[in-house]
Design a protein around this motif. Structure first.
Motif, PDB file in Angstrom:
ATOM      1  N   MET A 133     -54.304 -66.733  47.965  1.00  0.00           N
ATOM      2  CA  MET A 133     -54.360 -65.506  48.542  1.00  0.00           C
ATOM      3  C   MET A 133     -53.495 -64.642  47.417  1.00  0.00           C
ATOM      4  O   MET A 133     -53.595 -63.505  46.885  1.00  0.00           O
ATOM      5  CB  MET A 133     -53.808 -64.904  49.941  1.00  0.00           C
ATOM      6  N   TYR A 134     -52.096 -65.078  46.963  1.00  0.00           N
ATOM      7  CA  TYR A 134     -51.508 -64.498  46.042  1.00  0.00           C
ATOM      8  C   TYR A 134     -51.345 -65.048  44.808  1.00  0.00           C
ATOM      9  O   TYR A 134     -51.434 -66.431  44.762  1.00  0.00           O
ATOM     10  CB  TYR A 134     -49.743 -64.548  46.854  1.00  0.00           C
ATOM     11  N   ASN A 135     -51.219 -64.453  43.698  1.00  0.00           N
ATOM     12  CA  ASN A 135     -51.029 -65.200  42.351  1.00  0.00           C
ATOM     13  C   ASN A 135     -49.608 -65.051  41.685  1.00  0.00           C
ATOM     14  O   ASN A 135     -49.392 -65.593  40.534  1.00  0.00           O
ATOM     15  CB  ASN A 135     -52.009 -64.702  41.655  1.00  0.00           C
TER      16      ASN A 135
ATOM     17  N   ASN B 159     -50.512 -60.026  45.164  1.00  0.00           N
ATOM     18  CA  ASN B 159     -51.969 -60.103  45.105  1.00  0.00           C
ATOM     19  C   ASN B 159     -52.354 -58.998  44.088  1.00  0.00           C
ATOM     20  O   ASN B 159     -52.267 -58.112  44.605  1.00  0.00           O
ATOM     21  CB  ASN B 159     -52.936 -60.077  46.121  1.00  0.00           C
ATOM     22  N   THR B 160     -52.088 -59.362  42.728  1.00  0.00           N
ATOM     23  CA  THR B 160     -52.045 -58.228  41.657  1.00  0.00           C
ATOM     24  C   THR B 160     -53.600 -57.742  41.698  1.00  0.00           C
ATOM     25  O   THR B 160     -54.044 -56.694  41.253  1.00  0.00           O
ATOM     26  CB  THR B 160     -51.794 -58.628  40.237  1.00  0.00           C
TER      27      THR B 160
ATOM     28  N   LYS C 277     -55.734 -57.080  44.365  1.00  0.00           N
ATOM     29  CA  LYS C 277     -56.031 -56.154  45.236  1.00  0.00           C
ATOM     30  C   LYS C 277     -55.039 -55.211  45.731  1.00  0.00           C
ATOM     31  O   LYS C 277     -55.022 -54.423  46.335  1.00  0.00           O
ATOM     32  CB  LYS C 277     -56.161 -57.132  46.740  1.00  0.00           C
TER      33      LYS C 277
ATOM     34  N   SER D 227     -51.755 -55.661  46.687  1.00  0.00           N
ATOM     35  CA  SER D 227     -50.986 -55.959  48.037  1.00  0.00           C
ATOM     36  C   SER D 227     -49.994 -56.841  47.723  1.00  0.00           C
ATOM     37  O   SER D 227     -49.946 -57.868  46.787  1.00  0.00           O
ATOM     38  CB  SER D 227     -52.008 -56.347  48.819  1.00  0.00           C
ATOM     39  N   TRP D 228     -48.803 -56.905  48.709  1.00  0.00           N
ATOM     40  CA  TRP D 228     -47.775 -57.823  48.596  1.00  0.00           C
ATOM     41  C   TRP D 228     -47.206 -58.159  49.879  1.00  0.00           C
ATOM     42  O   TRP D 228     -47.868 -57.193  50.921  1.00  0.00           O
ATOM     43  CB  TRP D 228     -46.766 -57.442  47.673  1.00  0.00           C
TER      44      TRP D 228
ATOM     45  N   GLN E 230     -51.194 -71.648  52.596  1.00  0.00           N
ATOM     46  CA  GLN E 230     -50.339 -70.747  52.371  1.00  0.00           C
ATOM     47  C   GLN E 230     -49.270 -70.640  53.521  1.00  0.00           C
ATOM     48  O   GLN E 230     -49.046 -69.839  54.377  1.00  0.00           O
ATOM     49  CB  GLN E 230     -51.033 -69.203  52.772  1.00  0.00           C
TER      50      GLN E 230
ATOM     51  N   GLU F 258     -55.277 -67.700  39.108  1.00  0.00           N
ATOM     52  CA  GLU F 258     -55.875 -66.523  39.475  1.00  0.00           C
ATOM     53  C   GLU F 258     -55.764 -65.803  38.209  1.00  0.00           C
ATOM     54  O   GLU F 258     -54.972 -65.741  37.407  1.00  0.00           O
ATOM     55  CB  GLU F 258     -55.155 -65.829  40.558  1.00  0.00           C
TER      56      GLU F 258
ATOM     57  N   LYS G  26     -57.252 -57.090  36.759  1.00  0.00           N
ATOM     58  CA  LYS G  26     -58.424 -56.729  37.355  1.00  0.00           C
ATOM     59  C   LYS G  26     -59.710 -56.577  36.795  1.00  0.00           C
ATOM     60  O   LYS G  26     -59.556 -55.849  35.361  1.00  0.00           O
ATOM     61  CB  LYS G  26     -57.926 -55.422  38.191  1.00  0.00           C
TER      62      LYS G  26
END
Length: 386
Positions: free
Chosen positions: A5-7, A21-22, A24, A26-27, A72, A307, A311
């Protein structure tokens, strides 16, 4: 295996592990702590392998946990007796866990049991793991390379540069060390120096350059010919280690930079520091791609290669939470509507009033007073009579 989910992952002084998560925008905090404490400070992180399925998280109190990207989940922290001092670095080589503490003691662990101790010198600041070798350095402890199979003595030990023009010894303070692909090593120092060593040629540096006037706190390899460094004043730059020149600088920092990492396949670099911001720059254009405020002072980061950080154009997510800064093209488009509003507004004219000082400066505007005569400065001389 499901995609993570996170990169990007970051460690904070409060002990919180943060994931971004660059794609989307979000963090989130990946763990929870009851009370922030210096003992719970995350001081180091490292991947457990080249596949980057999970990574180690090391605390100042010598507790180490493992984060699995597929599930995760952050495992429970295990306590390791790494020696006196705070935990400075953690690494992985095959099935060996390698730890380094501030006192200079490096330990090799297999199945949570210590298999070997290496005394690298006092006040160690950095450690890096290569192909079956370890590189270390610190304050008053110059860079050394150790063989994991034969750790009795270093296979290469750096020799300090010649004395300065006052014939005084140049102080040693290695803050970062990295291995190059051609068996060379590059180091950064707390005395704003970047040096390249070739063990096959000599013990002294084959290149010695300076960057600014402040201690360098972070360094990352972009390729075999360039590195990106950051210092305590928030200056980050791309340096050419062949010519010993600064290629260009990156802008937008407001505090000490603690960690820098370049992506393995994309021309982007991630950085974080004491100003609590995570930043993502394009290395070639110097453009700030992402900027996130994470509420805590940040010490270290890891960027996944799985990932895509940038974007895609077809993605509908705006990423407003991440993109805190506007691009110049967006500002120009937004300003077109404002011009129409300003053009329709009525122009208000104002009448200028002359000040008293202006009339005194212009004597022609003041009418002459005919009734007032000028006094003669000449005086009649009186003569004495006998």
């Amino acid at each position: 295996m499901a995609a993570p989910m996170y990169n990007v992952f970051l460690g904070a002084e409060t002990g919180l592990l943060k994931g971004i998560n660059t794609l989307k925008g979000s963090w989130n905090n990946l763990n929870a702590i009851e009370t922030p404490s210096k003992t719970n400070e995350i001081t180091c992180m490292s991947w457990t392998g080249k596949e980057q399925f999970n990574f180690h998280v090391g605390l100042r109190s010598q507790n180490i946990a493992n984060y699995d990207l597929s599930s995760q989940v952050l495992s429970d922290f295990k306590s390791f007796d790494c020696g006196p001092g705070n935990l400075k670095a953690v690494g992985q080589c095959d099935d060996l866990l390698i730890t380094a503490v501030e006192s200079g003691l490096v330990k090799l662990w297999r199945d949570d049991a210590c298999t070997c101790d290496i005394n690298t010198g006092n006040n160690i600041h950095c450690m890096t793991v290569g192909d079956n070798v370890i590189g270390t350095g610190g304050k008053k402890s110059d860079a050394k390379i150790w063989d994991i199979d034969n750790p009795g003595k270093p296979i290469f030990q750096v020799k300090n540069v010649k004395n300065d023009w006052l014939n005084l010894e140049v102080p040693v303070w290695v803050t970062a060390i990295q291995f190059l692909s051609d068996n060379k090593i590059v180091t950064a120092t707390g005395h704003h120096q970047v040096r390249v060593y070739d063990p096959s040629v000599q013990r002294r540096p084959v290149l010695d350059m300076t960057f600014d006037e402040y201690p360098i706190t972070a360094m990352s390899l972009y390729n075999d010919n360039q590195v990106i460094v950051g210092n305590t004043q928030g200056s980050m730059a791309l340096l050419d280690i062949r010519k010993g020149q600064c290629v260009h600088r990156f802008k937008g920092f407001a505090g000490s930079i603690r960690s820098i990492q370049c992506h393995q396949s994309l021309p982007i670099v991630a950085s974080c520091g004491l100003d609590r911001f995570f930043r993502l720059h394009d290395i070639n254009s110097k453009q700030l791609l992402h900027k996130v405020y994470l509420k805590s002072r940040l010490n270290c980061l890891l960027m996944s290669k799985k990932e895509m950080i940038l974007k895609d154009d077809g993605d509908d997510d705006s990423g407003a939470e991440v993109d805190a800064d506007h691009h110049e093209d967006d500002d120009e488009e937004d300003g077109s509507d404002d011009d129409d509003v300003w053009n329709k507004m009525q122009v208000v004219k104002t009448r200028t009033v002359k000040r008293k000082s202006e009339t005194l400066d212009n004597p022609e505007s003041v009418p002459e007073n005919p009734g007032k005569k000028k006094k003669s400065r000449s005086k009649s001389k009186k003569t004495k009579t006998n």
